[in-house]
Design a protein around this motif. Sequence first.
Motif, PDB file in Angstrom:
ATOM      1  N   ILE B 216      61.262  14.688  76.802  1.00  0.00           N
ATOM      2  CA  ILE B 216      59.907  15.103  76.412  1.00  0.00           C
ATOM      3  C   ILE B 216      59.308  14.046  75.483  1.00  0.00           C
ATOM      4  O   ILE B 216      58.150  13.652  75.633  1.00  0.00           O
ATOM      5  N   ARG B 217      60.112  13.562  74.542  1.00  0.00           N
ATOM      6  CA  ARG B 217      59.644  12.503  73.641  1.00  0.00           C
ATOM      7  C   ARG B 217      59.299  11.242  74.440  1.00  0.00           C
ATOM      8  O   ARG B 217      58.255  10.624  74.228  1.00  0.00           O
ATOM      9  N   ALA B 218      60.202  10.869  75.349  1.00  0.00           N
ATOM     10  CA  ALA B 218      59.990   9.641  76.125  1.00  0.00           C
ATOM     11  C   ALA B 218      58.741   9.760  76.990  1.00  0.00           C
ATOM     12  O   ALA B 218      57.932   8.825  77.064  1.00  0.00           O
ATOM     13  N   GLU B 219      58.538  10.921  77.632  1.00  0.00           N
ATOM     14  CA  GLU B 219      57.353  11.081  78.481  1.00  0.00           C
ATOM     15  C   GLU B 219      56.085  11.103  77.646  1.00  0.00           C
ATOM     16  O   GLU B 219      55.022  10.658  78.096  1.00  0.00           O
ATOM     17  N   SER B 220      56.197  11.617  76.443  1.00  0.00           N
ATOM     18  CA  SER B 220      55.033  11.622  75.569  1.00  0.00           C
ATOM     19  C   SER B 220      54.682  10.189  75.153  1.00  0.00           C
ATOM     20  O   SER B 220      53.504   9.814  75.071  1.00  0.00           O
ATOM     21  N   LEU B 221      55.691   9.343  74.956  1.00  0.00           N
ATOM     22  CA  LEU B 221      55.444   7.936  74.617  1.00  0.00           C
ATOM     23  C   LEU B 221      54.974   7.124  75.814  1.00  0.00           C
ATOM     24  O   LEU B 221      54.084   6.282  75.704  1.00  0.00           O
ATOM     25  N   LEU B 225      52.418  12.587  78.173  1.00  0.00           N
ATOM     26  CA  LEU B 225      52.629  14.037  78.300  1.00  0.00           C
ATOM     27  C   LEU B 225      51.818  14.756  77.219  1.00  0.00           C
ATOM     28  O   LEU B 225      51.859  14.378  76.048  1.00  0.00           O
ATOM     29  N   SER B 226      51.091  15.821  77.615  1.00  0.00           N
ATOM     30  CA  SER B 226      50.236  16.506  76.637  1.00  0.00           C
ATOM     31  C   SER B 226      51.061  17.302  75.639  1.00  0.00           C
ATOM     32  O   SER B 226      52.194  17.704  75.919  1.00  0.00           O
ATOM     33  N   ALA B 227      50.467  17.542  74.466  1.00  0.00           N
ATOM     34  CA  ALA B 227      51.151  18.313  73.423  1.00  0.00           C
ATOM     35  C   ALA B 227      51.427  19.738  73.890  1.00  0.00           C
ATOM     36  O   ALA B 227      52.475  20.319  73.575  1.00  0.00           O
TER      37      ALA B 227
END
Lengths: 303, 303
Positions: B216-221, B225-227
């Motif tokens: 989830i962290r990697a996809e957000s970076l 990826l939305s909050a």
Amino acid sequence: MEKLNWIAVDWGTSHLRVWLMDDQSKVLQHLASDRGMSSLKPEEYEATLIEMVGDALPDQGSIPVICCGMAGSRQGWAEAPYGKAPCTPPSIDAATRVSTKVSRISVFILPGIKQLPAADVMRGEETQIAGFLAENSDFDGVICLPGTHCKWVHISAGEVVSFRTFMTGELFALICGSSVLRHSVDDEGWDAEAFDAAVSDAISRPAAIAGNLFSIRAESLLSGLSAAAARSRISGLLIGIELAAARPYWLGQDVVIVGESGIASAYEVGLIQQGAMARRVTAENMTLNGLRAAHAKMVEIAQ
Amino acid sequence: MEKLNWIAVDWGTSHLRVWLMDDQSKVLQHLASDRGMSSLKPEEYEATLIEMVGDALPDQGSIPVICCGMAGSRQGWAEAPYGKAPCTPPSIDAATRVSTKVSRISVFILPGIKQLPAADVMRGEETQIAGFLAENSDFDGVICLPGTHCKWVHISAGEVVSFRTFMTGELFALICGSSVLRHSVDDEGWDAEAFDAAVSDAISRPAAIAGNLFSIRAESLLSGLSAAAARSRISGLLIGIELAAARPYWLGQDVVIVGESGIASAYEVGLIQQGAMARRVTAENMTLNGLRAAHAKMVEIAQ
């Protein structure tokens, strides 16, 4: 002091490690601080470093500073864009040059590695991998780097082929330090039997983790479970489910564990229990060797 | 105000809820505070309660105060020793009488329930169960009580037969609030599709949880990826592995979810996705009904 030639820096989320190097890349002095990325604004990095090494800098000329780790993240000193797996660990030729107010240092930040799809990132571990490969260029197998975010990395032909990160260390710290289980553990003591049993239990019933964790609290209330057994069981449960999920990485592979002694030993015990082969090397040496390799390449390019 | 007859209190780890009751056990007034067990020393409970209800107390006589929850733990106001499963939810006849400096209140704390072996404990939930059984005396099935520590409770013939606690809610709060994922989530927004996919993923590969969380962290970076999707996925992964482990509780059973609307709805969606039958009742009503049942028994005994 012998003459300072360059400076090696490992700048992580919560730590800053600095080594002053001579012209043979031998360590003249090692300095450490807790001023990691999480406590710094971008504009504070230079002053933080100068505060530590300023006195050692010569009056004339500029000393190369080679950094790895979270200093290169978007919230760090300056963003060092990721290399993309599969790739060799990025070296000095891919580094980001950071401009500084002080002209007596020339700062370079080594990039991390990203992976897409199966989104994943690393910053710092790629330099430890480079350090290991500098002395083991023919290695074909898996490197496991336990820590806050444990990485399992498949290496072949000198390249990072693929990798997978687990938040195991961070979950362990949060559960022991901030959850209801903080009342059941303490910082010391280890119960090897409790750890072993928890690893087995987690591998056979991984989904039960959140229940098995609460059982530790209940046994501590009702049956006087010791603080050492509680802490060892939390560690075993978390490492156990990680080993279950990372099986494609370690099964039948040559596994090298790069980590600090306590946590590396826990992973080694867990892997051996599962019938895997694993050996350990020291994380700090690998970091240093990786930074040395980057410096050697810098010298080579300059010639 | 109508005449105060007794006071109902739900005193948990992080909350204090008080209801002033008339002689028909109708609520005259509801008061709430954040002065839960975790912020109080044993000697501070009485003053905390008097501060809230003192003005409502009559000049003469003594008003019964019936409490459930962590106020009865060893670190609470006074220890109310656990009942032992299998048992009916403990009522007023098993309560601990607490001596007070102020004579205008008569304080009783309802016990929790312990289970051994398969060590487990509850404090507060037994009163919600009593409240549900007060209106559903023939219920035979499973009560799921989501929250900081979610309980799955097998009920038969009016008894708590067995139960199992999962730290899911606490892990969710720690991961969203204190781990590296805090940078990837916010407090608002919900992505139902991301939640559903995460529940399925966790049920099919429970061991991968610590890796799926870091993704989830990697996809957000890497992929923006939305909050909202990040938060919903964390919730889905954690509830998913709990549902996988709790399958013996819900499979083929009549399941009642007792919880606040947001979290109860997430469990309901997850259960329905897995083909289970579930219905919801409001936690606060069940607490209140359980305390009312204890008061009714007190009146009955006195007569």
